[in-house]
Scaffold this active site. Structure first.
Site, short mmCIF file in Angstrom:
data_model
loop_
_atom_site.label_atom_id
_atom_site.label_comp_id
_atom_site.label_asym_id
_atom_site.label_seq_id
_atom_site.Cartn_x
_atom_site.Cartn_y
_atom_site.Cartn_z
N ASP A 1 -7.60 1.15 6.65
CA ASP A 1 -6.56 0.25 6.14
C ASP A 1 -5.31 0.20 7.02
O ASP A 1 -4.64 -0.82 7.10
CB ASP A 1 -6.15 0.67 4.71
CG ASP A 1 -5.81 2.16 4.61
OD1 ASP A 1 -5.82 2.85 5.64
OD2 ASP A 1 -5.53 2.64 3.50
N HIS A 2 -5.02 1.27 7.74
CA HIS A 2 -3.77 1.30 8.50
C HIS A 2 -3.88 0.63 9.87
O HIS A 2 -2.89 0.24 10.46
CB HIS A 2 -3.31 2.75 8.72
CG HIS A 2 -2.73 3.40 7.50
ND1 HIS A 2 -3.45 3.65 6.38
CD2 HIS A 2 -1.47 3.83 7.23
CE1 HIS A 2 -2.68 4.23 5.47
NE2 HIS A 2 -1.46 4.35 5.96
N ASP B 1 -2.73 11.31 2.80
CA ASP B 1 -1.74 10.22 2.80
C ASP B 1 -0.76 10.53 1.69
O ASP B 1 -1.15 10.96 0.60
CB ASP B 1 -2.42 8.88 2.55
CG ASP B 1 -1.44 7.74 2.82
OD1 ASP B 1 -1.50 7.14 3.91
OD2 ASP B 1 -0.58 7.48 1.96
N ARG C 1 8.56 2.24 0.95
CA ARG C 1 9.38 2.86 1.99
C ARG C 1 10.28 1.81 2.63
O ARG C 1 9.91 0.65 2.73
CB ARG C 1 8.49 3.41 3.09
CG ARG C 1 7.67 4.61 2.71
CD ARG C 1 7.50 5.47 3.95
NE ARG C 1 6.35 6.33 3.90
CZ ARG C 1 6.24 7.40 3.13
NH1 ARG C 1 7.20 7.67 2.27
NH2 ARG C 1 5.18 8.16 3.18
N SER D 1 5.92 10.59 5.26
CA SER D 1 4.46 10.53 5.29
C SER D 1 3.81 11.91 5.46
O SER D 1 4.47 12.90 5.73
CB SER D 1 4.02 9.61 6.42
OG SER D 1 3.54 10.35 7.51
N ARG E 1 1.56 12.49 7.79
CA ARG E 1 0.93 12.56 9.12
C ARG E 1 1.19 13.91 9.78
O ARG E 1 2.32 14.29 10.06
CB ARG E 1 1.38 11.38 9.99
CG ARG E 1 2.85 11.30 10.26
CD ARG E 1 3.21 9.96 10.89
NE ARG E 1 3.26 8.91 9.87
CZ ARG E 1 4.17 7.93 9.81
NH1 ARG E 1 5.09 7.84 10.73
NH2 ARG E 1 4.13 7.04 8.85
C1 MIC Z 1 3.01 5.91 5.12
O1 MIC Z 1 3.10 5.21 4.11
O2 MIC Z 1 3.98 6.40 5.70
C2 MIC Z 1 1.64 6.14 5.72
C3 MIC Z 1 1.56 5.36 6.98
O3 MIC Z 1 0.66 5.68 4.83
C4 MIC Z 1 1.48 7.66 5.94
C5 MIC Z 1 0.20 8.04 6.55
C6 MIC Z 1 0.12 8.03 8.03
O4 MIC Z 1 1.13 8.08 8.72
O5 MIC Z 1 -1.01 7.98 8.54
C7 MIC Z 1 1.63 8.47 4.64
O6 MIC Z 1 2.19 7.98 3.69
O7 MIC Z 1 1.20 9.62 4.59
FE1 SF4 Z 2 -0.42 1.92 3.47
FE2 SF4 Z 2 1.29 3.97 3.27
FE3 SF4 Z 2 2.11 1.43 2.93
FE4 SF4 Z 2 0.59 2.54 1.13
S1 SF4 Z 2 2.64 3.18 1.69
S2 SF4 Z 2 0.33 0.48 1.95
S3 SF4 Z 2 -0.79 3.81 2.33
S4 SF4 Z 2 1.30 2.34 4.79
#
Ligand code: MIC
Ligand code: SF4
Length: 751
Positions: A100-101, A165, A446, A639, A641
């Site tokens: 999805d990312h 995640d 976010r 996140s 990560r």
């Molecule tokens: C996010 O919302 O910040 C992400 C991108 O989904 C991250 C995951 C990632 O960086 O791969 C998260 O929420 O953990």
């Molecule tokens: Fe994707 Fe993270 Fe955004 Fe949710 S918050 S849609 S998992 S990037």
């Protein structure tokens, strides 16, 4: 006897052991001799040793056995690379991967999906093959966003899962304790080990009253985030209770638990309600509904259960809110928002975006369509681009059948792929130049600087999807649908009626074909091209030398907010998530240096020249010089990560010393063999100067509950010292000594 309950529609040979969970709850309640909250029931019933485990909220460590693991494409690459070094044949616990990312939003679903399939083919092929080989369920690109696919197919009341995640808590809307973790934690559970968590304290949120008019479930969590701030939930589970809970839809509750991540909470959870039963039915899991109906007392808090803190919220009094910019806890009620915009001179609104894992349910889109239709009927078109990301193919098809997709398109909506898209920074924005100051509003969770479109000049606001769509039609950030009107083409004043729409379809459409079950037919190794720029096999980090660290340079003393998006940004950098060396080029690229207030500019202690942080770290590494980072409050917020820990480690970092650390990041640091430390006296952060040298002494004595001494030598030779705290467990001390958790596992495996 009771018929067995399959874990999901896709795993007919794996069952949910409700009998065992019930027995464990009784055992624990008897042992503790007190009523339990719902979150406690769910957590403790998944203890590895319920009969003997020490349970003390906020104090003891729990060894848990989650029943599922979910990863997405950006985190699973590193998780799989680590899993592969463990040398196991199959995952020990049902696991899924969701692509999805890695899908960039640009023109719309078909074009974007095709582009992603070609540009990230190597990575998707790797994930699919590895899934087949290791027995992992694979949801390819287009199937949907991890948390929506999990809610629709895998979550169940009373279960415990982990997900690589941070918004994994989304499944709390279906009564599951779903916790976000880094890839290395996922690997532990995938390889059959227990998962360790500091026993959370429980924040109770009592909801009374009922939402009405313009107020949406999103406004509940926008307000809770304001109250708790981005770190107020740290170390806690947010558990909802009270009569207001029964008035919410299942997907509405998922929005609330999803964004609970923004408070730093371990997870958020709702007790079982009828709305959850209806959602299980509509998503083809009536069999789970029937089974959980037989254990209702175990799906809510016991009478008299105590919370560590209680927040009360009367839903009837709540106002719609808009949070942002820069941080999700800066919250303004809609009635005061116009004034807030004027006072701060927030720039022109240039785009409205709805969807993401937070707000892309049937109900969300249905209510948005009810508003869009009113405006369209009055001859009004949106004034600015309108972007939609639906959470899953299942929901997209259902919306299409209900005519909702049509209305969104008539409203000028660009329907992007069922993927993260702009929410993860994967947005190839064409309507706005980088560097131009502007505002956007989304229904996401976010809003850190640069997050959505990579433009640090974009001010990002978050609100309910309903609020986003009306502002998109008005083209005005200040527009308040309760008080303001829009001019129709024939000069009349048009006012929106409040949104409406049912929360569920009778039945979601089928999209099972987007799923690939593991066949287990891949033999031999999963091939990784040694010349690939996308994937790189992991080399073990060196073990600790056994010596204290003396006179280490401070790579950067970070000032202010430093989220994982500042340490290793998303969007374009997703490209290198499977290649540690390449992604390390972005290390701390968004961090502000306290020495000069500049972003990504630090002095190299050897050359005295200022340069980008990653380059400086690479130079230190080449010289064999270890270094530390000094962090401010809630360092590593956001996140899950683990790259935010892997990269500093790869570049020779040995410690992060901060005023405070975010939970997932703190664990990630420890897993990769770094020292994760916090000042005993937060004011010592101010005493440290960027040119000081740091010594960490007595590391051989590192043990749970015992402080570490830090000696600081100033450029003039004078010295002072202070105490640092840490939360290392015995096992985590071994990660440090062996160089990483993986090294330690390998070592234990051999001995
Ligand atoms: C996010 O919302 O910040 C992400 C991108 O989904 C991250 C995951 C990632 O960086 O791969 C998260 O929420 O953990
Ligand atoms: Fe994707 Fe993270 Fe955004 Fe949710 S918050 S849609 S998992 S990037």
């Amino acid at each position: 006897s009771v018929p067995k309950t399959p874990m999901s529609r896709f795993e007919n040979d794996r069952f949910i052991n409700f009998e065992q969970l019930d027995a464990n709850i009784k055992l624990i309640r008897d042992r503790l001799g007190r009523p339990l909250t719902y979150a406690e029931k769910v957590l403790y019933s998944h203890l590895d040793q319920p009969e003997s485990a020490t349970i003390e909220r906020g104090v003891s460590n729990l060894e848990l056995r989650p029943s599922r693991v979910a990863c997405q494409d950006a985190t699973s690459q590193m998780a799989l690379l680590q899993f592969m070094t463990a040398g196991l044949d199959k995952v020990a616990v049902p696991t899924t991967i969701h692509c999805d990312h890695l899908i960039t939003g640009r023109k719309g679903n078909d074009i974007d999906l095709a582009a992603a399939l070609s540009s990230s083919k190597e990575v998707f092929d790797f994930l699919e093959k590895a899934s087949q080989k290791y027995g992992i369920g694979y949801w390819g690109p287009g199937a949907g966003i991890i948390h929506q696919v999990v809610l629709e197919n895998y979550a169940y009341p009373g279960g415990l899962m982990i997900g690589a995640d941070s918004h994994t808590p989304n499944a709390g809307g279906l009564g599951m304790a779903a916790i976000g973790i880094g890839g290395a934690d996922a690997v532990d559970v995938m390889s059959g080990q227990t998962w360790s968590l500091k026993s959370p304290t429980i924040i109770g949120v009592e909801l009374t009253g009922k939402l009405s008019g313009w107020v949406a479930p999103k406004d509940i969590i926008l307000d809770i985030t304001r109250r708790l701030t981005v770190k107020g939930g740290t170390g806690s589970i947010i558990e909802y209770f009270g009569s207001g809970v029964d008035t919410l839809s299942c997907t509405g509750m998922a929005t609330i638990t999803n964004m609970g991540a923004e408070t730093g909470a371990t997870t958020s959870i709702f007790p079982y309600t009828e709305a959850m039963g209806a959602y299980l039915n509509a998503t083809g899991r009536g069999y789970i509904r029937d089974r959980v109906q037989q254990r209702l007392p175990n799906l809510r808090a016991d009478e008299g259960a105590e919370y560590d803190q209680v927040i009360k919220l009367d839903l009837s009094e709540l106002e719609p809110r808009i949070n942002g910019p820069f941080t999700p806890d800066l919250s303004t009620p809609v009635s005061k928002f116009g004034q807030f915009v004027t006072e701060n001179n927030w720039p022109q609104l240039t785009a409205g975006l709805i969807g993401s894992c937070t707000n892309s349910s049937f109900e969300d889109m249905n209510r948005v369509a009810s508003l869009a239709k009113q405006a369209l009927d009055a001859g009004i078109k949106p004034k600015i681009p309108f972007i939609v990301t639906v959470g899953s193919e299942q929901t997209r098809r259902t919306l299409e059948k209900a005519g909702i997709v049509d209305i969104l398109k008539q409203s000028g909506g660009t329907i992007l792929a069922n993927a993260c898209g702009p929410c993860s920074g994967s947005w190839a924005r064409e309507d706005m130049q980088k560097g131009v100051s502007n505002s956007v509003i989304s229904s996401y969770n976010r809003n850190f600087t640069g997050r959505i479109d990579g433009n640090p000049e974009t001010k990002s606001f978050i609100a309910s999807p309903e609020m986003v769509i009306v502002k998109t039609f008005a083209g005005d950030l200040k527009f308040d649908p309760i008080r303001d009107s829009i001019k129709t083409p024939d000069g009349k004043d048009f006012r929106f009626e409040p949104p409406f729409g049912s929360s569920l379809p009778t039945r979601y459409e089928d999209a099972d074909a987007t799923y690939k079950a593991p066949t287990g037919e891949v033999s031999g190794d999963v091939y990784i091209d040694p010349d690939s720029e996308r994937l790189q096999r992991l080399q073990p980090f060196p073990a600790w030398s056994g010596k204290d660290y003396h006179d280490l340079p401070i790579l950067v003393k970070v000032k202010g907010k430093c989220t994982t998006d500042h340490i290793t940004p998303a969007g374009p950098w997703f490209r290198f998530r499977g290649h540690l060396e390449n992604i390390s080029e972005n290390t701390l690229i968004g961090a502000t240096n306290a020495e000069n207030d500049q972003v990504n500019s630090v002095r190299n202690v050897f050359t005295n020249e200022y340069g980008p942080i990653a380059q400086t770290a690479k130079d230190y590494k080449a010289r064999g010089q270890p270094w530390v980072v000094i962090g401010d409050s809630n360092y590593g917020e956001g996140s899950s990560r683990e790259h935010a820990a892997l990269q500093p480690r790869f570049l020779n970092g040995v410690a992060v010393i901060a005023r405070s650390l975010a939970r997932i990041h703190e664990t990630n640091l420890k897993k990769q063999g770094l020292l994760a430390l916090t000042f005993d006296d937060a004011a010592d952060y101010d005493r440290i100067q960027p040119r000081d040298r740091i010594s960490l002494v007595g590391l051989g004595e590192l043990r749970p509950g015992q402080q570490i001494t830090m000696q600081v030598r100033r450029p003039d030779g004078s010295e002072w010292s202070c105490q640092l705290n840490h939360t290392f467990t015995d096992a985590q001390v071994q990660y440090f000594k062996h160089g990483s958790a993986l090294n330690y596992m390998g070592h234990v495996g051999k001995s």
